[in-house]
Write a protein that holds these residues in place. Structure first.
Motif, PDB file in Angstrom:
ATOM      1  N   ASP A 262     -38.145 -62.186  17.758  1.00 56.23           N
ATOM      2  CA  ASP A 262     -38.629 -62.974  16.633  1.00 56.23           C
ATOM      3  C   ASP A 262     -37.957 -62.469  15.363  1.00 56.23           C
ATOM      4  OD1 ASP A 262     -39.978 -64.578  14.933  1.00 56.23           O
ATOM      5  OD2 ASP A 262     -41.975 -63.728  15.279  1.00 56.23           O
ATOM      6  N   PRO A 263     -37.202 -63.324  14.651  1.00 62.42           N
ATOM      7  CA  PRO A 263     -36.518 -62.835  13.452  1.00 62.42           C
ATOM      8  C   PRO A 263     -37.489 -62.398  12.365  1.00 62.42           C
ATOM      9  CG  PRO A 263     -36.357 -65.228  13.617  1.00 62.42           C
ATOM     10  CD  PRO A 263     -36.969 -64.758  14.896  1.00 62.42           C
ATOM     11  N   THR A 264     -38.702 -62.935  12.349  1.00 67.84           N
ATOM     12  CA  THR A 264     -39.700 -62.547  11.362  1.00 67.84           C
ATOM     13  C   THR A 264     -40.925 -62.034  12.097  1.00 67.84           C
ATOM     14  OG1 THR A 264     -40.536 -64.818  11.309  1.00 67.84           O
ATOM     15  CG2 THR A 264     -38.859 -64.224   9.682  1.00 67.84           C
ATOM     16  N   PRO A 265     -40.908 -60.788  12.571  1.00 66.18           N
ATOM     17  CA  PRO A 265     -42.031 -60.265  13.339  1.00 66.18           C
ATOM     18  C   PRO A 265     -43.300 -60.196  12.497  1.00 66.18           C
ATOM     19  CG  PRO A 265     -40.522 -58.504  12.758  1.00 66.18           C
ATOM     20  CD  PRO A 265     -39.855 -59.786  12.358  1.00 66.18           C
ATOM     21  N   ARG A 266     -44.411 -60.469  13.146  1.00 67.87           N
ATOM     22  CA  ARG A 266     -45.684 -60.421  12.462  1.00 67.87           C
ATOM     23  C   ARG A 266     -46.092 -58.979  12.186  1.00 67.87           C
ATOM     24  NH1 ARG A 266     -49.089 -63.705  16.716  1.00 67.87           N
ATOM     25  NH2 ARG A 266     -47.836 -62.302  17.999  1.00 67.87           N
ATOM     26  N   ALA A 267     -46.837 -58.811  11.097  1.00 60.91           N
ATOM     27  CA  ALA A 267     -47.289 -57.470  10.741  1.00 60.91           C
ATOM     28  C   ALA A 267     -48.345 -57.004  11.743  1.00 60.91           C
ATOM     29  CB  ALA A 267     -47.855 -57.477   9.319  1.00 60.91           C
ATOM     30  N   ILE A 268     -48.285 -55.739  12.067  1.00 57.70           N
ATOM     31  CA  ILE A 268     -49.220 -55.163  13.021  1.00 57.70           C
ATOM     32  C   ILE A 268     -50.501 -54.793  12.290  1.00 57.70           C
ATOM     33  CG2 ILE A 268     -49.587 -53.275  14.660  1.00 57.70           C
ATOM     34  CD1 ILE A 268     -46.610 -53.201  15.090  1.00 57.70           C
ATOM     35  N   ASP A 269     -51.625 -55.210  12.835  1.00 55.88           N
ATOM     36  CA  ASP A 269     -52.907 -54.905  12.241  1.00 55.88           C
ATOM     37  C   ASP A 269     -53.127 -53.395  12.266  1.00 55.88           C
ATOM     38  OD1 ASP A 269     -55.376 -54.998  11.170  1.00 55.88           O
ATOM     39  OD2 ASP A 269     -56.377 -55.886  12.911  1.00 55.88           O
ATOM     40  N   GLN A 270     -53.575 -52.851  11.137  1.00 52.33           N
ATOM     41  CA  GLN A 270     -53.780 -51.413  11.057  1.00 52.33           C
ATOM     42  C   GLN A 270     -54.912 -50.965  11.980  1.00 52.33           C
ATOM     43  OE1 GLN A 270     -51.711 -49.565   9.471  1.00 52.33           O
ATOM     44  NE2 GLN A 270     -52.710 -47.588   9.859  1.00 52.33           N
ATOM     45  N   ALA A 271     -55.933 -51.798  12.113  1.00 51.40           N
ATOM     46  CA  ALA A 271     -57.032 -51.447  13.010  1.00 51.40           C
ATOM     47  C   ALA A 271     -56.559 -51.396  14.458  1.00 51.40           C
ATOM     48  CB  ALA A 271     -58.179 -52.446  12.859  1.00 51.40           C
ATOM     49  N   ALA A 272     -55.712 -52.376  14.850  1.00 52.41           N
ATOM     50  CA  ALA A 272     -55.179 -52.359  16.215  1.00 52.41           C
ATOM     51  C   ALA A 272     -54.289 -51.151  16.438  1.00 52.41           C
ATOM     52  CB  ALA A 272     -54.400 -53.648  16.482  1.00 52.41           C
ATOM     53  N   ARG A 273     -53.583 -50.738  15.412  1.00 53.31           N
ATOM     54  CA  ARG A 273     -52.734 -49.549  15.542  1.00 53.31           C
ATOM     55  C   ARG A 273     -53.584 -48.295  15.738  1.00 53.31           C
ATOM     56  NH1 ARG A 273     -47.548 -47.877  13.881  1.00 53.31           N
ATOM     57  NH2 ARG A 273     -47.463 -45.650  13.414  1.00 53.31           N
ATOM     58  N   GLN A 274     -54.675 -48.175  14.996  1.00 58.23           N
ATOM     59  CA  GLN A 274     -55.533 -47.014  15.153  1.00 58.23           C
ATOM     60  C   GLN A 274     -56.188 -46.981  16.532  1.00 58.23           C
ATOM     61  OE1 GLN A 274     -58.298 -47.078  11.899  1.00 58.23           O
ATOM     62  NE2 GLN A 274     -56.740 -46.615  10.346  1.00 58.23           N
ATOM     63  N   VAL A 275     -56.576 -48.151  17.045  1.00 59.12           N
ATOM     64  CA  VAL A 275     -57.153 -48.206  18.385  1.00 59.12           C
ATOM     65  C   VAL A 275     -56.128 -47.791  19.429  1.00 59.12           C
ATOM     66  CG1 VAL A 275     -58.126 -49.754  20.128  1.00 59.12           C
ATOM     67  CG2 VAL A 275     -58.881 -49.918  17.755  1.00 59.12           C
ATOM     68  N   ALA A 276     -54.889 -48.247  19.263  1.00 58.07           N
ATOM     69  CA  ALA A 276     -53.834 -47.861  20.208  1.00 58.07           C
ATOM     70  C   ALA A 276     -53.572 -46.359  20.148  1.00 58.07           C
ATOM     71  CB  ALA A 276     -52.556 -48.646  19.913  1.00 58.07           C
ATOM     72  N   GLU A 277     -53.584 -45.766  18.947  1.00 57.21           N
ATOM     73  CA  GLU A 277     -53.383 -44.321  18.831  1.00 57.21           C
ATOM     74  C   GLU A 277     -54.518 -43.561  19.507  1.00 57.21           C
ATOM     75  OE1 GLU A 277     -52.815 -43.086  14.855  1.00 57.21           O
ATOM     76  OE2 GLU A 277     -50.952 -44.205  14.555  1.00 57.21           O
ATOM     77  N   GLN A 278     -55.745 -44.030  19.366  1.00 58.36           N
ATOM     78  CA  GLN A 278     -56.871 -43.364  20.020  1.00 58.36           C
ATOM     79  C   GLN A 278     -56.750 -43.440  21.535  1.00 58.36           C
ATOM     80  OE1 GLN A 278     -60.388 -45.186  18.409  1.00 58.36           O
ATOM     81  NE2 GLN A 278     -60.065 -44.381  16.340  1.00 58.36           N
ATOM     82  N   ARG A 279     -56.308 -44.578  22.049  1.00 59.51           N
ATOM     83  CA  ARG A 279     -56.123 -44.684  23.500  1.00 59.51           C
ATOM     84  C   ARG A 279     -55.014 -43.751  23.974  1.00 59.51           C
ATOM     85  NH1 ARG A 279     -56.783 -50.464  22.716  1.00 59.51           N
ATOM     86  NH2 ARG A 279     -54.508 -50.661  22.778  1.00 59.51           N
ATOM     87  N   LEU A 280     -53.954 -43.632  23.187  1.00 66.78           N
ATOM     88  CA  LEU A 280     -52.872 -42.719  23.565  1.00 66.78           C
ATOM     89  C   LEU A 280     -53.348 -41.270  23.582  1.00 66.78           C
ATOM     90  CD1 LEU A 280     -49.774 -44.174  21.662  1.00 66.78           C
ATOM     91  CD2 LEU A 280     -50.138 -44.112  24.116  1.00 66.78           C
ATOM     92  N   VAL A 281     -54.138 -40.898  22.589  1.00 68.28           N
ATOM     93  CA  VAL A 281     -54.656 -39.526  22.554  1.00 68.28           C
ATOM     94  C   VAL A 281     -55.561 -39.263  23.756  1.00 68.28           C
ATOM     95  CG1 VAL A 281     -56.129 -37.947  21.251  1.00 68.28           C
ATOM     96  CG2 VAL A 281     -54.437 -39.336  20.054  1.00 68.28           C
ATOM     97  N   ARG A 282     -56.397 -40.228  24.100  1.00 66.12           N
ATOM     98  CA  ARG A 282     -57.280 -40.045  25.247  1.00 66.12           C
ATOM     99  C   ARG A 282     -56.492 -39.949  26.544  1.00 66.12           C
ATOM    100  NH1 ARG A 282     -60.000 -44.129  24.448  1.00 66.12           N
ATOM    101  NH2 ARG A 282     -59.133 -45.568  25.989  1.00 66.12           N
ATOM    102  N   ARG A 283     -55.481 -40.790  26.714  1.00 65.50           N
ATOM    103  CA  ARG A 283     -54.660 -40.739  27.920  1.00 65.50           C
ATOM    104  C   ARG A 283     -53.850 -39.451  27.997  1.00 65.50           C
ATOM    105  NH1 ARG A 283     -51.094 -45.926  28.020  1.00 65.50           N
ATOM    106  NH2 ARG A 283     -50.293 -44.816  29.846  1.00 65.50           N
ATOM    107  N   LEU A 284     -53.378 -38.965  26.849  1.00 62.91           N
ATOM    108  CA  LEU A 284     -52.623 -37.716  26.839  1.00 62.91           C
ATOM    109  C   LEU A 284     -53.523 -36.536  27.197  1.00 62.91           C
ATOM    110  CD1 LEU A 284     -49.948 -36.298  26.277  1.00 62.91           C
ATOM    111  CD2 LEU A 284     -50.588 -36.195  23.863  1.00 62.91           C
ATOM    112  N   THR A 285     -54.750 -36.544  26.691  1.00 54.46           N
ATOM    113  CA  THR A 285     -55.684 -35.474  27.037  1.00 54.46           C
ATOM    114  C   THR A 285     -56.002 -35.478  28.524  1.00 54.46           C
ATOM    115  OG1 THR A 285     -56.645 -35.640  24.823  1.00 54.46           O
ATOM    116  CG2 THR A 285     -57.931 -34.477  26.491  1.00 54.46           C
TER     117      THR A 285
END
Length: 347
Positions: A262-285
């Motif tokens: 997509d030449p004009t990618p949509r902005a990533i929701d900050q809340a969705a980014r924080q949720v993804a980071e929390q899932r990554l931390v849980r999976r890494l642990t």
């Protein structure tokens, strides 16, 4: 009571649809056969059958070889697509997230007609941010990822009971997975220059002349080893990825997304980014806890080390340590490098 289940070695092998043929192979052969049949029906009133076979047989054999052949475990049709994509990819690419700036007038007048204007280099990783536990790699619309370094286990020297226990511990981690993970085993060049310099520097402070001579001899041996052999070392990385937005449309939408950006990618929701980071931390642990029982030490890479690993992967021929302090694209370098840095580069 649970019983061990043997897992096939090649879990990514495509399913056989008709005999030994997969769906992709059937599609390639079927489409080629239909095209040749349609061409024969369109030209049979003009072109005799023997003359048509002279053209059709080599084409059919070539398509069959491409559809059924493999090289280094990769189907030839995928290699052909990759070769075509590489052929039409611009050769001159530069890292310019803000776009390629116009050439100055004094330089544009001296350029020859054979010069090719560079194009922006599109990398999957947009940047690496410092997270709470590890460095988070921003993949743009593809989500977020974290990288962890894994130690190795000498499996062959263990007793059968210990081997069974290690396999069971690793199987428990595999059974706990709810999202895809990647174990990357990469080989990188090994630079013994710092070790040789440290040996020579500390040899004079040893308590006995024999120890000093042994240190110098070992340093000389390492020098000869680097001159006569291409030294490599293995690095095992665990990569976890989480999407920042839900997939829409199933596999068809994801396939179309890989074909075109997509030449004009949509902005990533900050809340969705924080949720993804929390899932990554849980999976890494969870990975650290479960793989420790299998004798594998998992160490999360911080932002600096993760940046060095990505830079080394993009330039594998350079002696770039994974923990290199790299400046970002917009950073201003003001520190004066020490003399030791120039000495290491000279060596």
């Amino acid at each position: 009571m649970s019983h061990p289940v043997r897992i096939p070695a090649d879990v990514d092998r495509p399913d056989r649809v008709l005999g030994p043929l997969t769906a992709r192979q059937l599609a390639i052969l079927g489409v080629t056969g239909l095209l040749l049949y349609a061409l024969y029906n369109a030209t049979r009133g003009v072109v005799p059958l023997p003359l048509f076979l002279v053209f059709a047989v080599p084409v059919g054999l070539a398509v069959t070889v491409v559809a059924l052949g493999r090289r280094d475990g990769i189907p030839l049709d995928r290699l052909l697509v990759a070769a075509v994509r590489q052929r039409f990819t611009p050769r001159h690419q530069v890292s310019a997230p803000e776009g390629v700036q116009p050439v100055p007038e004094w330089l544009a007048s001296s350029r020859s007609r054979d010069d090719v204007a560079p194009t922006p280099l599109e990398l999957p990783a947009r940047g690496v941010d410092g997270g709470t536990v590890a460095g988070v790699v921003d993949l743009g619309p593809d989500g977020l990822a974290v990288i962890a370094a894994c130690s190795t286990v000498n499996f062959s020297l263990r007793t059968p009971a210990e081997q069974e226990a290690l396999v069971g511990s690793f199987a428990r981690y595999l059974h706990s997975l709810t999202a895809p993970v990647q174990f990357l085993v990469r080989a990188e060049r090994l630079d013994l220059g710092p070790q040789i310099a440290e040996l020579r520097a500390r040899a004079g402070g040893l308590p006995h002349p024999a120890l000093e001579a042994a240190a110098h001899d070992h340093a000389d041996y390492l020098v000869q080893l680097t001159e006569h052999a291409d030294l490599l070392r293995r690095q095992v990385l665990l990569v976890l990825r989480e999407p920042t937005r839900p997939a829409v449309g199933g596999s068809v939408s994801s396939a179309l997304g890989r074909l075109r950006r997509d030449p004009t990618p949509r902005a990533i929701d900050q809340a969705a980014r924080q949720v993804a980071e929390q899932r990554l931390v849980r999976r890494l642990t969870e990975a650290v806890e479960l793989l420790t029982a299998a004798g594998i030490a998992v160490t999360a890479l911080d932002a600096t080390t993760a940046t060095g690993v990505l830079a080394a992967a993009c330039n594998p021929d350079a002696f770039l340590p994974p923990s290199a302090m790299l400046a970002g694209a917009g950073d201003i370098v003001t520190a004066v490098p020490s003399a030791d840095l120039y000495d290491d580069e000279a060596r």
